[in-house]
Design an enzyme around this catalytic site. Structure first.
Site, PDB file in Angstrom:
ATOM      1  N   HIS A 100       0.850  -1.193   0.000  1.00 58.31           N
ATOM      2  CA  HIS A 100       0.000   0.000   0.000  1.00 58.31           C
ATOM      3  C   HIS A 100       0.883   1.239   0.000  1.00 58.31           C
ATOM      4  O   HIS A 100       1.718   1.404   0.885  1.00 58.31           O
ATOM      5  CB  HIS A 100      -0.922   0.004   1.223  1.00 58.31           C
ATOM      6  N   TYR A 120      -8.740   5.906   8.026  1.00 57.25           N
ATOM      7  CA  TYR A 120      -8.882   6.183   9.463  1.00 57.25           C
ATOM      8  C   TYR A 120      -9.861   7.342   9.572  1.00 57.25           C
ATOM      9  O   TYR A 120      -9.519   8.479   9.257  1.00 57.25           O
ATOM     10  CB  TYR A 120      -7.539   6.569  10.066  1.00 57.25           C
ATOM     11  N   PRO A 173      -4.134   0.188  18.701  1.00 56.49           N
ATOM     12  CA  PRO A 173      -3.876  -0.229  17.312  1.00 56.49           C
ATOM     13  C   PRO A 173      -4.018   0.892  16.276  1.00 56.49           C
ATOM     14  O   PRO A 173      -3.803   0.672  15.104  1.00 56.49           O
ATOM     15  CB  PRO A 173      -4.896  -1.336  17.078  1.00 56.49           C
ATOM     16  N   LYS A 192       1.037  -0.544  15.051  1.00 51.50           N
ATOM     17  CA  LYS A 192       2.397  -0.779  15.531  1.00 51.50           C
ATOM     18  C   LYS A 192       2.579  -2.061  16.339  1.00 51.50           C
ATOM     19  O   LYS A 192       3.710  -2.540  16.487  1.00 51.50           O
ATOM     20  CB  LYS A 192       2.841   0.410  16.402  1.00 51.50           C
ATOM     21  N   TYR A 227       4.408   5.964  10.315  1.00 47.75           N
ATOM     22  CA  TYR A 227       3.459   4.915   9.924  1.00 47.75           C
ATOM     23  C   TYR A 227       4.181   3.773   9.188  1.00 47.75           C
ATOM     24  O   TYR A 227       3.911   2.598   9.446  1.00 47.75           O
ATOM     25  CB  TYR A 227       2.360   5.487   9.026  1.00 47.75           C
TER      26      TYR A 227
HETATM   27  P1  FAS Z   1       0.558 -12.470  21.666  1.00 51.62           P
HETATM   28  O1  FAS Z   1      -0.387 -12.021  22.738  1.00 51.62           O
HETATM   29  O2  FAS Z   1       0.092 -12.497  20.242  1.00 51.62           O
HETATM   30  O3  FAS Z   1       1.091 -13.946  21.991  1.00 51.62           O
HETATM   31  C1  FAS Z   1       1.413 -14.308  23.321  1.00 51.62           C
HETATM   32  C2  FAS Z   1       1.230 -15.813  23.422  1.00 51.62           C
HETATM   33  O4  FAS Z   1       1.625 -16.219  24.728  1.00 51.62           O
HETATM   34  C3  FAS Z   1      -0.242 -16.227  23.250  1.00 51.62           C
HETATM   35  O5  FAS Z   1      -0.367 -17.197  22.233  1.00 51.62           O
HETATM   36  C4  FAS Z   1      -0.630 -16.778  24.616  1.00 51.62           C
HETATM   37  O6  FAS Z   1      -1.521 -17.873  24.524  1.00 51.62           O
HETATM   38  C5  FAS Z   1       0.717 -17.206  25.175  1.00 51.62           C
HETATM   39  N1  FAS Z   1       0.752 -17.247  26.641  1.00 51.62           N
HETATM   40  C6  FAS Z   1       0.226 -16.349  27.513  1.00 51.62           C
HETATM   41  N2  FAS Z   1       0.400 -16.775  28.781  1.00 51.62           N
HETATM   42  C7  FAS Z   1       1.075 -17.970  28.712  1.00 51.62           C
HETATM   43  C8  FAS Z   1       1.536 -18.910  29.667  1.00 51.62           C
HETATM   44  N3  FAS Z   1       1.344 -18.717  30.982  1.00 51.62           N
HETATM   45  N4  FAS Z   1       2.177 -20.025  29.243  1.00 51.62           N
HETATM   46  C9  FAS Z   1       2.368 -20.231  27.905  1.00 51.62           C
HETATM   47  N5  FAS Z   1       1.946 -19.397  26.945  1.00 51.62           N
HETATM   48  C10 FAS Z   1       1.298 -18.279  27.350  1.00 51.62           C
HETATM   49  N6  FAS Z   1      -1.833  -4.923  16.604  1.00 51.62           N
HETATM   50  C11 FAS Z   1      -1.910  -4.235  15.452  1.00 51.62           C
HETATM   51  O7  FAS Z   1      -0.875  -3.796  14.937  1.00 51.62           O
HETATM   52  N7  FAS Z   1      -3.139  -4.012  14.860  1.00 51.62           N
HETATM   53  C12 FAS Z   1      -4.304  -4.506  15.391  1.00 51.62           C
HETATM   54  O8  FAS Z   1      -5.390  -4.299  14.856  1.00 51.62           O
HETATM   55  C13 FAS Z   1      -4.256  -5.240  16.587  1.00 51.62           C
HETATM   56  N8  FAS Z   1      -5.406  -5.765  17.145  1.00 51.62           N
HETATM   57  C14 FAS Z   1      -5.320  -6.469  18.338  1.00 51.62           C
HETATM   58  C15 FAS Z   1      -6.468  -7.024  18.956  1.00 51.62           C
HETATM   59  C16 FAS Z   1      -6.377  -7.729  20.187  1.00 51.62           C
HETATM   60  C17 FAS Z   1      -7.622  -8.310  20.823  1.00 51.62           C
HETATM   61  C18 FAS Z   1      -5.119  -7.867  20.812  1.00 51.62           C
HETATM   62  C19 FAS Z   1      -4.995  -8.603  22.139  1.00 51.62           C
HETATM   63  C20 FAS Z   1      -3.973  -7.329  20.206  1.00 51.62           C
HETATM   64  C21 FAS Z   1      -4.067  -6.642  18.959  1.00 51.62           C
HETATM   65  N9  FAS Z   1      -2.939  -6.108  18.324  1.00 51.62           N
HETATM   66  C22 FAS Z   1      -2.994  -5.418  17.159  1.00 51.62           C
HETATM   67  C23 FAS Z   1      -1.649  -6.282  18.884  1.00 51.62           C
HETATM   68  C24 FAS Z   1      -1.217  -7.691  18.526  1.00 51.62           C
HETATM   69  O9  FAS Z   1      -1.158  -7.804  17.130  1.00 51.62           O
HETATM   70  C25 FAS Z   1       0.095  -7.905  19.211  1.00 51.62           C
HETATM   71  O10 FAS Z   1       0.961  -6.795  19.021  1.00 51.62           O
HETATM   72  C26 FAS Z   1       0.767  -9.160  18.777  1.00 51.62           C
HETATM   73  O11 FAS Z   1      -0.125 -10.234  18.962  1.00 51.62           O
HETATM   74  C27 FAS Z   1       2.019  -9.301  19.627  1.00 51.62           C
HETATM   75  O12 FAS Z   1       2.459 -10.596  19.514  1.00 51.62           O
HETATM   76  P2  FAS Z   1       3.073 -11.354  20.797  1.00 51.62           P
HETATM   77  O13 FAS Z   1       3.994 -10.431  21.499  1.00 51.62           O
HETATM   78  O14 FAS Z   1       3.560 -12.654  20.272  1.00 51.62           O
HETATM   79  O15 FAS Z   1       1.857 -11.545  21.805  1.00 51.62           O
HETATM   80  C1  PHB Z   2      -6.255  -4.224  10.664  1.00 54.62           C
HETATM   81  O1  PHB Z   2      -6.393  -4.394   9.425  1.00 54.62           O
HETATM   82  O2  PHB Z   2      -6.593  -5.088  11.509  1.00 54.62           O
HETATM   83  C2  PHB Z   2      -5.657  -2.920  11.157  1.00 54.62           C
HETATM   84  C3  PHB Z   2      -5.039  -2.070  10.251  1.00 54.62           C
HETATM   85  C4  PHB Z   2      -4.485  -0.879  10.705  1.00 54.62           C
HETATM   86  C5  PHB Z   2      -4.571  -0.559  12.050  1.00 54.62           C
HETATM   87  C6  PHB Z   2      -5.179  -1.425  12.966  1.00 54.62           C
HETATM   88  C7  PHB Z   2      -5.728  -2.622  12.514  1.00 54.62           C
HETATM   89  O3  PHB Z   2      -4.028   0.621  12.501  1.00 54.62           O
END
Ligand code: FAS
Ligand code: PHB
Length: 390
Positions: free
Chosen positions: A72, A200, A293, A297, A385
């Site tokens: 993009h 956005y 989000p 990032k 960004y």
């Molecule tokens: P994660 O949380 O992905 O992974 C951590 C892992 O550790 C999980 O699989 C969990 O099951 C495991 N774990 C936890 N406790 C444990 C234990 N006691 N024993 C063993 N394993 C355990 N980022 C964006 O850029 N855009 C978005 O739109 C966006 N939407 C999101 C929506 C939600 C609901 C959440 C929670 C996050 C969102 N994020 C978004 C951020 C997300 O993308 C994170 O930055 C990304 O998952 C980070 O990855 P990890 O650090 O691996 O953490």
């Molecule tokens: C998404 O596509 O999930 C998305 C994209 C941009 C954002 C957050 C979420 O800033």
């Protein structure tokens, strides 16, 4: 069981670190609380920085994102019906890539299986012992029994709710947090995107985001008050509210009669834990920091942490110097705090804050107008960004 690096958490951070360590000949074991299918069922990030794509390529998991990821060259901001395009490519020479976190995680799991990596699923880490020495032990529960994994280092990649961060003593650990008075209700649908690029959207009814996963699958978000549940909303109600917040010409052509694949609410918070290392324990990804989000990032920061941590551990094991591990926390936090700033700036500019007085609302509009009139301001937004240099 014994290994060189024990990795707590099998999300994108843990799996990517495992893959990079493997390529450097460093033994590691991943301990993941959930099943592989559960981890892959979580719908999260959608936008990858070009630096993230480079790290995935270095890790040997860049083929599918190169084939299926959508570059993009710009993103849009809108204020009611006023639209402003940020020309990422023209202003920075870089683009971002639309490719879902679910697909990144799937690619990492496929690579782990191809190399017979040790990823223990449905294994919940209870505590980590001895992190102030050189022989830490990860204690985890699996199949109703307690197990111990000895390692030289432990990487806490266990997300915001994981136990690793809590192993850093209270007197040492410093946490910085801002909880926002709203969340994002997300909807994933088998419908073509609302527009060619992300939008956005700011509106007095609240923020909305039009994103996508492919030409046939779209991802939308609307700001909802804190405490709202996805079950409080029907898809029809979601579509109607989204149409009221995005520019009228986009709303008019929005296609909503496709299958709804997922609806969920994510709370918004800014959070940082300092330091990101204590003795033999390192934190990476959401275990150490959370960003709203709005700046896209979260996943990208997890990747840059892992990139730095892999370099540090490679220097330790293969070049016999502690320079990398001693500098990891400061290096990672330097990039984390700049991403926190950008995500906070985008969030405060684009969302409706119930407590805002008319003055703050004028400040939000002035921010948008300044971006409209200043290429310098747009370049500043664009360089954050697309991702600051690794
Ligand atoms: P994660 O949380 O992905 O992974 C951590 C892992 O550790 C999980 O699989 C969990 O099951 C495991 N774990 C936890 N406790 C444990 C234990 N006691 N024993 C063993 N394993 C355990 N980022 C964006 O850029 N855009 C978005 O739109 C966006 N939407 C999101 C929506 C939600 C609901 C959440 C929670 C996050 C969102 N994020 C978004 C951020 C997300 O993308 C994170 O930055 C990304 O998952 C980070 O990855 P990890 O650090 O691996 O953490
Ligand atoms: C998404 O596509 O999930 C998305 C994209 C941009 C954002 C957050 C979420 O800033």
């Amino acid at each position: 069981m014994k290994t060189q690096v024990a990795i707590v958490g099998g999300g994108p951070a843990g799996l990517l670190l495992s893959q990079l360590l493997h390529l450097s000949g460093i033994d590691n074991v991943v301990i993941e609380r959930r099943s592989r299918d559960y981890v892959l069922s979580r719908i999260r990030a959608g936008v990858l920085e070009s630096g993230t794509v480079r790290v995935l390529t270095e890790a040997g998991v860049g083929d599918r994102v190169a084939r299926e990821g959508q570059p993009h060259e710009g993103v849009e901001l809108s204020w009611h019906d006023e639209r402003l395009r940020i020309d990422l490519e023209g202003l920075t020479g870089e683009t971002v890539v639309v490719y879902g976190q679910t697909e990144v995680t799937r690619d990492l799991y496929d690579a782990a299986e191809a190399r017979d990596a040790i990823v223990l699923h449905e294994a919940a880490v209870k505590r980590i012992e001895g992190i102030e020495g050189e022989e830490p032990v990860v204690v985890y529960e699996k199949d109703g029994a307690e197990h111990r994994l000895e390692a030289r280092f432990v990487a806490g990649c266990d997300g915001y709710h994981g136990p690793a961060r809590q192993m850093i003593p209270d007197g040492t650990r410093r946490e910085f947090e801002r909880a926002y008075p709203f969340g994002w209700l997300g909807l994933l649908s088998r419908t073509p995107p609302a527009a060619p690029e992300l939008i956005y959207a700011t509106h007095e009814r609240g923020f909305a985001l039009c994103s996508m996963r492919s030409d046939t699958v779209s991802r939308y978000y609307i700001q909802v008050p804190i405490g709202e549940e996805a079950t409080d909303w029907t898809a029809d109600r979601f579509w109607e509210e989204l149409k009221r917040r995005i520019p009228v010409d986009v709303a008019r052509s929005l296609i909503t009669d496709g299958e709804v694949l997922e609806m969920s609410v994510a709370p918004l918070r800014s959070f940082v834990c300092e330091p990101m290392r204590h003795g033999s324990l390192f934190l990476a990804g959401d275990a150490a920091h959370i960003v709203p989000p709005t700046g896209a990032k979260g996943l990208n920061l997890a990747v840059s942490d892992v990139h730095y941590l892999h370099q540090a551990l490679d220097l330790h094991f293969n070049h016999h110097t502690s320079a990398g591990i001693d500098g990891y926390s400061a290096k990672a936090l330097s990039r984390v705090w700049k991403a926190e700033r950008f995500s906070w700036t985008m969030t405060t500019m684009l969302h409706d804050f119930p407590q805002y007085e008319p003055f703050e609302k004028r400040m939000q509009k002035a921010e948008f107008d300044y971006l409209t009139r200043s290429e310098t301001a747009r370049r500043g937004l664009a360089e954050n960004y697309i991702g600051l240099p690794l």
